[in-house]
Structure formats: structure tokens, C-alpha cells
Motif scaffolding. Structure first.
Motif, PDB file in Angstrom:
ATOM      1  N   THR A   1      -3.873  21.984 -48.138  1.00 20.22           N
ATOM      2  CA  THR A   1      -2.696  21.453 -48.119  1.00 20.22           C
ATOM      3  C   THR A   1      -2.723  20.491 -46.844  1.00 20.22           C
ATOM      4  OG1 THR A   1      -1.646  22.931 -49.214  1.00 20.22           O
ATOM      5  CG2 THR A   1      -0.284  21.646 -48.017  1.00 20.22           C
ATOM      6  N   LYS A   2      -3.142  20.943 -45.632  1.00 18.51           N
ATOM      7  CA  LYS A   2      -3.090  20.383 -44.390  1.00 18.51           C
ATOM      8  C   LYS A   2      -4.107  18.937 -44.471  1.00 18.51           C
ATOM      9  CE  LYS A   2      -2.858  21.951 -39.945  1.00 18.51           C
ATOM     10  NZ  LYS A   2      -3.255  22.907 -38.778  1.00 18.51           N
ATOM     11  N   SER A   3      -5.101  19.204 -45.236  1.00 19.05           N
ATOM     12  CA  SER A   3      -6.270  18.075 -45.430  1.00 19.05           C
ATOM     13  C   SER A   3      -5.450  17.080 -46.247  1.00 19.05           C
ATOM     14  CB  SER A   3      -7.700  18.654 -46.142  1.00 19.05           C
ATOM     15  OG  SER A   3      -8.336  17.456 -46.606  1.00 19.05           O
ATOM     16  N   LEU A   4      -4.552  17.286 -47.323  1.00 19.10           N
ATOM     17  CA  LEU A   4      -4.007  16.296 -48.156  1.00 19.10           C
ATOM     18  C   LEU A   4      -3.127  15.614 -47.455  1.00 19.10           C
ATOM     19  CD1 LEU A   4      -3.343  18.536 -51.527  1.00 19.10           C
ATOM     20  CD2 LEU A   4      -4.847  16.374 -51.426  1.00 19.10           C
ATOM     21  N   ARG A   5      -2.216  16.465 -46.530  1.00 19.02           N
ATOM     22  CA  ARG A   5      -1.119  15.707 -45.856  1.00 19.02           C
ATOM     23  C   ARG A   5      -1.888  14.770 -44.898  1.00 19.02           C
ATOM     24  NH1 ARG A   5       1.846  21.085 -45.065  1.00 19.02           N
ATOM     25  NH2 ARG A   5       3.179  21.206 -47.271  1.00 19.02           N
ATOM     26  N   LYS A   6      -3.144  14.891 -44.215  1.00 20.85           N
ATOM     27  CA  LYS A   6      -3.589  14.116 -43.417  1.00 20.85           C
ATOM     28  C   LYS A   6      -4.160  12.614 -43.980  1.00 20.85           C
ATOM     29  CE  LYS A   6      -5.594  17.167 -39.668  1.00 20.85           C
ATOM     30  NZ  LYS A   6      -6.678  17.779 -39.175  1.00 20.85           N
ATOM     31  N   GLN A   7      -4.333  12.784 -45.257  1.00 24.55           N
ATOM     32  CA  GLN A   7      -4.610  11.746 -46.092  1.00 24.55           C
ATOM     33  C   GLN A   7      -3.614  10.907 -46.587  1.00 24.55           C
ATOM     34  OE1 GLN A   7      -7.228  12.759 -49.377  1.00 24.55           O
ATOM     35  NE2 GLN A   7      -8.260  14.443 -47.863  1.00 24.55           N
ATOM     36  N   GLY A   8      -2.160  11.412 -46.274  1.00 25.97           N
ATOM     37  CA  GLY A   8      -1.102  10.716 -46.699  1.00 25.97           C
ATOM     38  C   GLY A   8      -0.493  11.114 -48.123  1.00 25.97           C
ATOM     39  N   ILE A   9      -1.242  12.174 -48.604  1.00 21.72           N
ATOM     40  CA  ILE A   9      -0.821  12.447 -50.062  1.00 21.72           C
ATOM     41  C   ILE A   9       0.056  13.741 -49.876  1.00 21.72           C
ATOM     42  CG2 ILE A   9      -1.810  13.692 -52.036  1.00 21.72           C
ATOM     43  CD1 ILE A   9      -4.276  12.098 -51.494  1.00 21.72           C
ATOM     44  N   ILE A  10       0.984  13.840 -50.587  1.00 21.02           N
ATOM     45  CA  ILE A  10       2.277  14.965 -50.780  1.00 21.02           C
ATOM     46  C   ILE A  10       1.807  15.855 -51.880  1.00 21.02           C
ATOM     47  CG2 ILE A  10       4.653  15.357 -50.663  1.00 21.02           C
ATOM     48  CD1 ILE A  10       5.112  12.465 -50.447  1.00 21.02           C
ATOM     49  N   PRO A  11       1.767  17.228 -51.312  1.00 23.79           N
ATOM     50  CA  PRO A  11       1.645  18.238 -52.239  1.00 23.79           C
ATOM     51  C   PRO A  11       3.038  18.432 -52.946  1.00 23.79           C
ATOM     52  CG  PRO A  11       1.505  19.076 -50.095  1.00 23.79           C
ATOM     53  CD  PRO A  11       1.534  17.615 -49.928  1.00 23.79           C
ATOM     54  N   ALA A  12       2.888  18.799 -54.313  1.00 19.64           N
ATOM     55  CA  ALA A  12       4.128  18.933 -55.258  1.00 19.64           C
ATOM     56  C   ALA A  12       3.836  20.038 -56.323  1.00 19.64           C
ATOM     57  CB  ALA A  12       4.277  17.650 -55.860  1.00 19.64           C
ATOM     58  N   VAL A  13       5.130  20.461 -56.778  1.00 15.39           N
ATOM     59  CA  VAL A  13       4.824  21.437 -57.651  1.00 15.39           C
ATOM     60  C   VAL A  13       5.862  20.822 -58.771  1.00 15.39           C
ATOM     61  CG1 VAL A  13       6.434  23.073 -57.273  1.00 15.39           C
ATOM     62  CG2 VAL A  13       4.764  23.895 -58.400  1.00 15.39           C
ATOM     63  N   ILE A  14       5.662  21.113 -60.214  1.00 16.68           N
ATOM     64  CA  ILE A  14       6.470  21.155 -61.135  1.00 16.68           C
ATOM     65  C   ILE A  14       6.794  22.264 -62.238  1.00 16.68           C
ATOM     66  CG2 ILE A  14       4.947  19.936 -62.624  1.00 16.68           C
ATOM     67  CD1 ILE A  14       7.173  18.319 -64.005  1.00 16.68           C
ATOM     68  N   TYR A  15       7.835  22.830 -62.268  1.00 14.02           N
ATOM     69  CA  TYR A  15       8.289  24.092 -62.901  1.00 14.02           C
ATOM     70  C   TYR A  15       9.361  23.878 -63.883  1.00 14.02           C
ATOM     71  CZ  TYR A  15      11.740  24.516 -59.152  1.00 14.02           C
ATOM     72  OH  TYR A  15      12.799  24.128 -58.295  1.00 14.02           O
ATOM     73  N   GLY A  16       9.620  24.990 -64.664  1.00 14.28           N
ATOM     74  CA  GLY A  16      10.525  24.743 -65.673  1.00 14.28           C
ATOM     75  C   GLY A  16      10.187  24.433 -67.015  1.00 14.28           C
ATOM     76  N   GLY A  17       8.957  24.089 -67.180  1.00 13.63           N
ATOM     77  CA  GLY A  17       8.304  24.064 -68.735  1.00 13.63           C
ATOM     78  C   GLY A  17       7.332  25.367 -68.975  1.00 13.63           C
ATOM     79  N   GLU A  18       6.484  25.256 -69.660  1.00 15.96           N
ATOM     80  CA  GLU A  18       5.506  26.372 -70.093  1.00 15.96           C
ATOM     81  C   GLU A  18       4.975  26.891 -68.957  1.00 15.96           C
ATOM     82  OE1 GLU A  18       3.593  23.172 -71.776  1.00 15.96           O
ATOM     83  OE2 GLU A  18       5.770  22.957 -72.804  1.00 15.96           O
ATOM     84  N   ALA A  19       4.567  26.203 -67.888  1.00 16.81           N
ATOM     85  CA  ALA A  19       3.646  26.825 -66.997  1.00 16.81           C
ATOM     86  C   ALA A  19       3.872  25.701 -65.741  1.00 16.81           C
ATOM     87  CB  ALA A  19       2.155  26.562 -67.129  1.00 16.81           C
ATOM     88  N   THR A  20       3.577  26.257 -64.757  1.00 17.88           N
ATOM     89  CA  THR A  20       3.818  25.774 -63.187  1.00 17.88           C
ATOM     90  C   THR A  20       2.582  24.722 -62.918  1.00 17.88           C
ATOM     91  OG1 THR A  20       5.316  27.370 -62.482  1.00 17.88           O
ATOM     92  CG2 THR A  20       4.469  26.086 -60.765  1.00 17.88           C
ATOM     93  N   HIS A  21       2.674  23.741 -62.649  1.00 21.86           N
ATOM     94  CA  HIS A  21       1.511  22.708 -62.368  1.00 21.86           C
ATOM     95  C   HIS A  21       1.760  22.315 -60.760  1.00 21.86           C
ATOM     96  CE1 HIS A  21       0.258  22.538 -66.461  1.00 21.86           C
ATOM     97  NE2 HIS A  21       1.672  22.403 -66.590  1.00 21.86           N
ATOM     98  N   HIS A  22       0.517  22.617 -59.892  1.00 21.26           N
ATOM     99  CA  HIS A  22       0.498  21.926 -58.600  1.00 21.26           C
ATOM    100  C   HIS A  22      -0.197  20.613 -58.765  1.00 21.26           C
ATOM    101  CE1 HIS A  22       1.534  25.997 -57.085  1.00 21.26           C
ATOM    102  NE2 HIS A  22       0.647  26.350 -57.849  1.00 21.26           N
ATOM    103  N   LEU A  23       0.560  19.808 -57.948  1.00 15.43           N
ATOM    104  CA  LEU A  23       0.531  18.103 -58.196  1.00 15.43           C
ATOM    105  C   LEU A  23       0.299  17.703 -56.769  1.00 15.43           C
ATOM    106  CD1 LEU A  23       3.404  17.427 -60.655  1.00 15.43           C
ATOM    107  CD2 LEU A  23       1.017  18.084 -61.209  1.00 15.43           C
ATOM    108  N   THR A  24      -0.194  16.508 -56.632  1.00 13.64           N
ATOM    109  CA  THR A  24      -0.242  15.369 -55.603  1.00 13.64           C
ATOM    110  C   THR A  24       0.412  14.333 -56.067  1.00 13.64           C
ATOM    111  OG1 THR A  24      -2.401  14.777 -56.143  1.00 13.64           O
ATOM    112  CG2 THR A  24      -2.330  16.593 -54.763  1.00 13.64           C
ATOM    113  N   VAL A  25       1.197  13.410 -55.108  1.00 15.05           N
ATOM    114  CA  VAL A  25       1.582  12.235 -55.273  1.00 15.05           C
ATOM    115  C   VAL A  25       1.462  11.525 -54.007  1.00 15.05           C
ATOM    116  CG1 VAL A  25       3.466  12.782 -57.028  1.00 15.05           C
ATOM    117  CG2 VAL A  25       4.130  13.093 -54.567  1.00 15.05           C
TER     118      VAL A  25
END
Length: 189
Positions: free
Chosen positions: A19-43
Motif C-alpha cells: 500500500t505504501k508503494s502504491l501511494r508513492k506512485q500516486g495511486i490510491i488503494p480502494a475497496v468495493i463491497y456490497g456485491g457478491e464479493a469484496t474486491h481490492h482496487l486501485t484508482v
């Protein structure tokens, strides 16, 4: 509700180091839940800038790995010092299940108490409502024309078709307060 197009990528590495490595690149970690499964994403910062830094609420068409789903912005975590976006939570929505969401409040009309020398004060800029996502309006319009000097409008006095207001019933939404100048003029009489 307005629609916002957003594309995201699936996140492989989980944990503090990745997560720290992603943030250094200007990428935001995200998560989507409420559907069949929880998915970990980046935006990316640029992709979500117009979604986050606005008073509007959006219905998000989120595309991940070739699949598109409807979602709403559920939560954003900011760095306490730099205000950098640390994490975003999305909630997948459907027409079967009601969701809770904060909706901006707009006051309409010229209050009777303002004409009498008071000042209209908006205490709650947003109200939390519960409804099916496509029935949630962009704004909640509240008519304040009959609001007298020294009176307030509470959440319990409001009702909107198809919406359940989740805030405390005795919470003050807006009030007409006596100004200092009007208080001084009344004291001189």
C-alpha cells in the motif's frame, strides 16, 4: 443523481508495504463491497479528483477488469496533515437493497424571521437518508418561508417521499437567529 464514469484496476499486493508503494506512485488503494464479493482496487488521483472535491453526489459506473457495476462513494480516508487521499471505499448498489447516503441540503424561500431582522443559519449542510439508490435526489430542498424569528426547523419536522431520514429527530437543520444589531436596537427602546 449524476453519473460518474470511473475505471479501476484490481490490486494484487495487500498489506502495509504494498500500500505504501502504491501511494508513492500516486495511486490510491480502494475497496468495493456490497456485491457478491469484496474486491481490492486501485484508482488514480486524477481519475477521482472530480468525484471527491465537489459537493455533488454521484452514481458511479465503476469498471473493473472489463466488468461494470453501479456503485456509490461510501467513505474516504485523508492523511491528517497533508490531506492526501489514503483510501476510498465504494459500495456496490442494486435496485433491491436500500442504502444510506448523505445528501446536501438547500434552503428555499425568504424566511419571515429574516424579514423581521433575523439571520438564517444553516446548521446541517447534509442529511443522512436511506432509500434505494435511484430514488435519492441530488439535493434536499427545504422551504423556510414560514420560519419565524427565534425559531428553528428540526429533522423530525421534515419528510420526503420515498426517503427515510436517519439523523436524530431533534437535530436542528436551520434556524432564524436574532442578530446583534437587532438585539442592540431592541435594548435601546
Amino acid at each position: 443523481m449524476k453519473t460518474f464514469q470511473l475505471s479501476a484496476d484490481l490490486r494484487e499486493g495487500l498489506g502495509k508495504k504494498a500500500t505504501k508503494s502504491l501511494r508513492k506512485q500516486g495511486i490510491i488503494p480502494a475497496v468495493i463491497y456490497g456485491g457478491e464479493a469484496t474486491h481490492h482496487l486501485t484508482v488514480t488521483q486524477d481519475a477521482v479528483r472530480n468525484l471527491i472535491y465537489t459537493p455533488e453526489i454521484f452514481d458511479i459506473d465503476l469498471s473493473v477488469a472489463g466488468k461494470t457495476c453501479k456503485a456509490v462513494l461510501k467513505d474516504i480516508q485523508f492523511h491528517p496533515v497533508t490531506d492526501e487521499i489514503l483510501h476510498i471505499d465504494f459500495l456496490e448498489v442494486n435496485k433491491d437493497k436500500a442504502i444510506e447516503m448523505e445528501v446536501p441540503v438547500v434552503l428555499e424561500g425568504h424566511a419571515a424571521g429574516v424579514r423581521a431582522g433575523g439571520k438564517l443559519v444553516l446548521e446541517m449542510r447534509k442529511l443522512r437518508v436511506k432509500a434505494i439508490y435511484d430514488q435519492i435526489p441530488e439535493r434536499l430542498h427545504i422551504n423556510v418561508e414560514n420560519l419565524e424569528l427565534g425559531k428553528s426547523m428540526q429533522v423530525g419536522a421534515l419528510s420526503f417521499e420515498g426517503l427515510e431520514i436517519m439523523n436524530a429527530k431533534n437535530a436542528v437543520v436551520c434556524a432564524v437567529r436574532l442578530t446583534r444589531a437587532a438585539r442592540g436596537a431592541a435594548a435601546k427602546k
